[in-house]
Scaffold this motif. Structure first.
Motif, mmCIF file in Angstrom:
data_model
loop_
_atom_site.group_PDB
_atom_site.id
_atom_site.type_symbol
_atom_site.label_atom_id
_atom_site.label_comp_id
_atom_site.label_asym_id
_atom_site.label_seq_id
_atom_site.Cartn_x
_atom_site.Cartn_y
_atom_site.Cartn_z
ATOM 1 N N ARG A 318 0.997 -1.375 -0.137
ATOM 2 C CA ARG A 318 -0.045 -0.298 -0.042
ATOM 3 C C ARG A 318 0.873 0.941 0.244
ATOM 4 N N THR A 319 0.365 2.161 -1.153
ATOM 5 C CA THR A 319 1.165 3.613 -0.498
ATOM 6 C C THR A 319 0.885 4.421 0.707
ATOM 7 N N LEU A 320 2.146 4.978 0.745
ATOM 8 C CA LEU A 320 2.033 5.344 2.742
ATOM 9 C C LEU A 320 0.212 6.000 3.008
ATOM 10 N N ASP A 321 -0.101 5.492 3.891
ATOM 11 C CA ASP A 321 -1.235 5.650 4.504
ATOM 12 C C ASP A 321 -1.076 6.597 5.447
ATOM 13 N N ALA A 322 -0.440 8.102 5.162
ATOM 14 C CA ALA A 322 0.328 8.984 7.059
ATOM 15 C C ALA A 322 -1.546 9.883 7.038
ATOM 16 N N GLY A 323 -1.241 9.956 8.319
ATOM 17 C CA GLY A 323 -2.246 11.049 8.179
ATOM 18 C C GLY A 323 -2.492 10.631 9.538
ATOM 19 N N ALA A 324 -3.644 11.323 10.268
ATOM 20 C CA ALA A 324 -4.667 10.836 11.363
ATOM 21 C C ALA A 324 -3.887 10.381 11.926
ATOM 22 N N ASP A 325 -4.026 8.691 13.125
ATOM 23 C CA ASP A 325 -2.783 8.150 14.367
ATOM 24 C C ASP A 325 -1.583 7.766 13.276
ATOM 25 N N LYS A 326 -1.560 8.324 12.125
ATOM 26 C CA LYS A 326 -0.298 8.025 11.616
ATOM 27 C C LYS A 326 0.972 8.887 11.277
ATOM 28 N N PRO A 327 1.397 9.597 12.157
ATOM 29 C CA PRO A 327 1.740 10.828 11.029
ATOM 30 C C PRO A 327 2.877 10.748 11.118
ATOM 31 N N ILE A 328 3.875 11.180 10.093
ATOM 32 C CA ILE A 328 5.109 10.963 10.562
ATOM 33 C C ILE A 328 5.981 12.498 10.380
ATOM 34 N N PRO A 329 6.341 12.090 11.128
ATOM 35 C CA PRO A 329 6.646 14.623 11.618
ATOM 36 C C PRO A 329 7.830 14.828 10.594
ATOM 37 N N TYR A 331 6.232 15.383 7.624
ATOM 38 C CA TYR A 331 5.694 15.450 6.706
ATOM 39 C C TYR A 331 4.288 15.473 6.699
ATOM 40 N N THR A 332 3.765 15.201 7.463
ATOM 41 C CA THR A 332 1.830 14.995 7.868
ATOM 42 C C THR A 332 1.622 16.302 8.361
ATOM 43 N N LEU A 333 0.544 17.054 8.025
ATOM 44 C CA LEU A 333 0.102 18.057 8.295
ATOM 45 C C LEU A 333 -0.738 18.282 9.363
ATOM 46 N N ASP A 334 -0.992 19.836 10.350
ATOM 47 C CA ASP A 334 -1.244 19.759 11.672
ATOM 48 C C ASP A 334 -2.363 20.117 11.636
ATOM 49 N N GLU A 335 -4.123 19.502 11.423
ATOM 50 C CA GLU A 335 -5.356 19.637 11.171
ATOM 51 C C GLU A 335 -6.511 18.811 12.651
ATOM 52 N N GLY A 336 -6.806 20.102 12.822
ATOM 53 C CA GLY A 336 -8.335 19.930 13.723
ATOM 54 C C GLY A 336 -8.883 18.920 13.333
ATOM 55 N N ASN A 337 -9.414 17.644 12.188
ATOM 56 C CA ASN A 337 -9.670 16.914 12.446
ATOM 57 C C ASN A 337 -8.998 15.650 11.116
ATOM 58 N N PRO A 338 -7.950 15.485 11.733
ATOM 59 C CA PRO A 338 -7.363 14.909 10.840
ATOM 60 C C PRO A 338 -7.614 13.553 10.227
ATOM 61 N N PHE A 339 -8.790 12.803 10.489
ATOM 62 C CA PHE A 339 -9.406 11.265 10.169
ATOM 63 C C PHE A 339 -10.325 11.763 8.479
ATOM 64 N N LEU A 340 -10.272 12.796 9.066
ATOM 65 C CA LEU A 340 -11.356 13.827 7.608
ATOM 66 C C LEU A 340 -10.077 14.345 6.742
ATOM 67 N N VAL A 345 -4.149 9.494 0.217
ATOM 68 C CA VAL A 345 -3.569 9.633 -1.373
ATOM 69 C C VAL A 345 -3.581 10.589 -1.622
ATOM 70 N N ARG A 346 -4.450 11.657 -0.310
ATOM 71 C CA ARG A 346 -4.519 12.623 -0.723
ATOM 72 C C ARG A 346 -3.366 14.031 -0.113
ATOM 73 N N LEU A 347 -2.489 13.454 1.276
ATOM 74 C CA LEU A 347 -1.615 14.310 0.771
ATOM 75 C C LEU A 347 -0.603 13.241 0.234
ATOM 76 N N SER A 348 -0.560 12.066 -0.313
ATOM 77 C CA SER A 348 0.472 11.898 -1.490
ATOM 78 C C SER A 348 0.607 12.359 -2.175
ATOM 79 N N LEU A 349 -0.773 12.861 -2.938
ATOM 80 C CA LEU A 349 -0.694 13.421 -4.441
ATOM 81 C C LEU A 349 -0.433 15.010 -4.402
ATOM 82 N N ALA A 350 -0.746 15.523 -2.765
ATOM 83 C CA ALA A 350 -0.227 16.966 -2.199
ATOM 84 C C ALA A 350 0.927 18.203 -2.246
ATOM 85 N N ALA A 351 2.177 16.961 -2.540
ATOM 86 C CA ALA A 351 3.743 17.203 -2.823
ATOM 87 C C ALA A 351 3.861 15.749 -2.946
ATOM 88 N N PRO A 352 3.715 15.295 -4.757
ATOM 89 C CA PRO A 352 4.115 13.822 -5.149
ATOM 90 C C PRO A 352 5.458 13.302 -4.783
#
Ligand code: PEP
Ligand code: MG
Length: 532
Positions: A318-329, A331-340, A345-352
């Motif tokens: 599986r390509t990277l499923d980072a974010g929500a409860d699997k942050p990568i310092p 790389y992942t963003l600080d967001e108020g509602n990270p599971f949503l 793939v949303r993050l992967s495509l933001a900076a491919p």
């Protein structure tokens, strides 16, 4: 001796060792008692010392170069100046730092020059490190073989810990979390929902993951009885490891049983003869730093080891499923509602950049066997198509560089309700249902919350209906459909899943025996989706 009962067992097994209490992290809740400017300058200094230490331990020139760049940024006053100014206007050190770096990040991500886009990961990494220094959080210091008592534990801390005979007891927690999944896969016993407890020091403890009990300062007879039950459990688990494939239902229909893996460490204890291949590699648990994401050689090695292990059976990466409860310092963003939010793939495509590197590494490993690439959190067809375009680019680059490779099949996770309900619009080679997220999003109940467990019902007719539709679509198109969420590993869910027509389950290695038993006991005439 004290016996404490947990609400539930999230990963079975037995553990014994000293209790290690992970205290709540010490982030200052109000303004730091020190002046904010001093707190920030201290954190910057600590962060650059930490990086310098990492640099001195690294024998990899790429990693050393990344670290050097981060140190240079930490000393760059033009970068820090906006944070100092915000502090002068009354901001806290953390807010000032976060806002200053986020503004820079936005510029890096917008830049036409790929150099700046690639450097955005370093900037994020540095931002997180300084925030961690500001909050006073230190590195993970759990002694090997401990029984850890904590409110909750991050998956990354789990992976950094040497568990040996140890285990985990959480005051809160959920059996559907990624931590729980990892614990089951690695056979680290995990109890959840202990409520509150007052413990002094580091007493000797027994964790009984069959009865759901933590025993502090056990007496002699309790220790002896515990040891006897543990031997019995070990014998049963050895039986699971000996179980051969192929697997059939009671009616003689073939069912594929694949395994889920994180970093591949689990494969040391199981042979490919005991399953039908790897149905899910959670690569975000293998690549845990911004530097790992751009390290193609390391990824080629890790994936190739899995493909060699599989000996011709499929390996679904599986390509990277980072974010929500699997942050990568970094790389992942600080967001108020990270599971949503911007995960998978949303993050992967933001900076491919990192995704392209990952696809190259997967295609290179595919030269050694049967490899499939799977995209997480797909919502609309355009996301899958964007990954296909990057895969084309990866193949093109490898061909031009004359590097051995093969084109993997491209499939998708079905875990966002919108995608599940419009499955016919996706041109995927195969589908794998992510029931953990699918149930979370269908019920609007967080998979992290033990309190909402009654709502997270994987056997709800609406969930089974959605799964049936995906299975029927796969059968019509001749595309494989499997299910790799936790539901596949729960023997109580197996009849319901087989009743939808599903014939491929991907489970944690430790769950194989129980799932085999449930599949063999199933027959179409005795179906009952929901157990009594
Ligand atoms: C799922 O959502 O069911 C799944 C398998 O993915 P993860 O648990 O890693 O989110
Ligand atoms: Mg998921």
């Amino acid at each position: 001796m004290t016996r404490l009962a947990a609400e539930a067992v999230a990963a079975p097994g037995y553990a014994s060792g000293s209790l290690w209490i992970v205290s709540e992290h010490t982030a200052p809740s109000g303004p730091d008692s020190r002046p904010a400017r001093e707190a920030l300058d201290d954190a910057l200094l600590r962060a650059s010392r930490e990086i310098a230490q990492l640099q001195s331990r690294s024998d990899d020139s790429d990693a050393a170069e990344i670290l050097e760049f981060q140190i240079a940024m930490l000393e760059d006053e033009t970068l820090i100046e906006p944070a100092w100014q915000a502090i002068a206007h009354g901001s806290t050190a953390s807010d000032a730092w976060r806002e200053a770096i986020d503004a820079q990040l936005a510029q890096y991500l917008d830049a036409d020059d790929p150099y700046f886009r690639a450097r955005s990961a370093d900037l994020r990494d540095m931002k997180e490190r300084v925030l961690r220094c500001l909050s006073g959080q230190g590195a993970n210091a759990i002694p090997p073989g401990s029984i850890v008592l904590a409110r909750d534990l991050a998956p990354s801390t789990f992976l950094e810990t040497d568990w040996q005979e140890g285990g985990i007891v959480l005051l809160e927690g959920s059996s559907r979390s990624h931590l729980a999944m990892l614990a089951r896969a690695r056979k680290v016993p995990l109890l959840i929902g202990l409520g509150s407890v007052a413990v002094d020091g580091t007493p000797f403890a027994l964790l009984d993951g069959e009865r759901g009990e933590l025993v502090l300062n056990p007496d002699g007879s309790t220790r002896a009885e515990f040891a006897a039950r543990r031997v019995h459990a070990d014998q049963r688990s050895a039986q699971a490891d000996a179980a051969p494939t192929p697997l059939q239902t009671g009616d003689g229909e073939a069912v594929k049983l694949l395994i889920n893996v994180a970093d591949g460490g689990e494969l040391a204890h199981i042979s490919a003869r005991q399953c039908d291949g790897i149905g899910l590699v959670r690569t975000e648990l293998l690549l845990r730093s911004a530097a790992d994401l751009v390290d193609e050689a390391r990824q080629v090695d890790a994936y190739s080891a899995m493909v060699r292990w599989a000996d011709g059976k499929p390996v679904t990466i599986r390509t990277l499923d980072a974010g929500a409860d699997k942050p990568i310092p970094g790389y992942t963003l600080d967001e108020g509602n990270p599971f949503l939010g911007t995960r998978g793939v949303r993050l992967s495509l933001a900076a491919p950049g990192p995704l392209l590197i990952q696809l190259r590494a997967i295609a290179r490993a595919a030269a050694l066997g049967t490899v499939r690439v799977m995209v997480p959190m797909v919502t609309v067809p355009a996301e899958l198509e964007a990954v296909r375009t990057l895969l084309d680019q990866a193949i093109d680059e490898l061909t031009r560089a004359a590097l051995p490779h093969a084109r993997p099949q491209l499939g998708m996770m079905v875990e966002v309700p919108l995608a599940a309900l419009s499955i016919e619009s996706f041109d995927a080679d195969f589908f794998s249902i992510g029931s953990n997220d699918l149930v979370q999003y269908l019920t609007a109940a967080s998979r992290e919350s033990g309190r909402l467990a009654n709502l997270q019902d994987p056997l709800h007719p609406a969930v089974l209906r959605v799964i049936s539709e995906v299975v029927a679509h796969g059968a019509k198109r001749g595309a494989d459909v499997s299910l790799c969420g936790d539901m596949a590993a729960d023997p109580r869910c197996v009849p319901g899943l087989l009743g939808t027509g599903l014939r491929a389950l991907s489970v944690a290695p430790a769950a194989r025996l129980a799932v085999r038993e449930a599949v063999s006991a199933y027959s179409r005439t005795s179906v009952k989706a929901r157990p009594n």
